[in-house]
Design an enzyme around this catalytic site. Structure first.
Site, PDB file in Angstrom:
ATOM      1  CB  SER A  82      -0.895   0.027   1.247  1.00  9.59           C
ATOM      2  OG  SER A  82      -1.562   1.261   1.387  1.00  9.59           O
TER       3      SER A  82
ATOM      4  CE1 TYR B 276      -4.065  -1.799   5.032  1.00 10.28           C
ATOM      5  CE2 TYR B 276      -3.340   0.440   4.533  1.00 10.28           C
ATOM      6  CZ  TYR B 276      -3.816  -0.784   4.117  1.00 10.28           C
ATOM      7  OH  TYR B 276      -4.041  -1.010   2.775  1.00 10.28           O
TER       8      TYR B 276
END
Length: 250
Positions: free
Chosen positions: A142, A155
């Site tokens: 990501s 995350y």
């Protein structure tokens, strides 16, 4: 076709980038094993693949489920050509208030799953010598692994770890002629971002801070994943492809 009869496993294949990637590889001839926790969503994806989709419900954070998946692939197909580790998820949380269970959940779905699936299905891939550099693993990281996101420390940490794990795995699997790379999407229209994009102020902020001034589409990420998985990328391993619409250059 680029992936003609290539046996492919895609995790998180029930929606979003996973579904788009399954469709992209499927239309190019791949035989796709669709993995995810919700059978109904996987069946919806399979319906788009015109007979090239094989549904296998599993929780990729569960060691026993992943063992069963590896056994199924080996018994059904005899080998594995491509693995796409796409399963993931996020949640809001500030470090000073974050519980251990919240931390563990996000690490498990984003990082532990990549380890388990890569280990067990990597053994299936390594078990049979194939043509040079025609097998590949692609891990979905990501933008948040490159730049920490606000209120998603767990995350951001997990996705940064996915990129470094990718490099380590690429080194270990190189003797087997298996390439390993990662793809880091920026802000993309998926079920994970659906709620945020309904807020016009938030959506406008994303667009302003992206060089291309728009949110990405799952199909755009899928095409990059397909490239990394294909022999078009035969001399590329241990690297990350950032697909963020120019977020980091703004």
């Amino acid at each position: 076709m680029r992936f003609d009869n290539k046996v492919t496993v895609i995790t998180g294949a029930g929606s979003g980038i996973g579904r788009a990637t399954a469709v992209e590889l499927g239309k190019q001839g791949a035989k796709v094993v669709l993995v995810g926790r919700t059978k109904e969503k996987l069946e919806e994806t399979a319906a788009l693949l015109e007979g090239n989709g094989d549904v296998f419900p599993a929780d990729v954070t569960s060691e026993s489920d992943v063992e069963n998946l590896a056994s199924y692939v080996k018994e059904t197909y005899g080998h594995l050509d491509i693995l796409i580790n796409n399963a993931g998820g996020s949640a809001q949380g500030k470090i000073l208030n974050l519980s251990s269970s919240e931390w563990d959940y996000v690490q498990d779905i984003n990082l532990k799953s990549v380890f388990l699936v890569s280990k067990m299905l990597g053994n299936v891939m390594a078990d049979r010598q194939r043509s040079e550099n025609d097998r590949a693993i692609v891990n979905v990281s990501s933008l948040s692994g490159h730049k920490a996101g606000a209120h998603i420390p767990h995350y951001s940490a997990a996705k940064a770890a996915v990129m470094n794990f990718t490099r380590a795995l690429a080194f270990e699997l190189a003797p087997y002629k298996i390439r390993v790379n990662s793809v880091s999407p920026g802000f993309v229209e998926t079920p994970l971002t659906e709620d945020g994009l309904q807020n016009e102020r938030f959506k406008s902020s994303i667009e302003r801070n992206t060089a291309l001034q728009r949110v990405g589409k799952p199909e755009e990420i899928a095409k990059v994943i397909a490239f990394a998985a294909s022999t078009d990328a035969s001399y590329m391993t241990g690297t990350d492809l950032l697909v963020d619409g120019g977020w980091l250059i703004v």
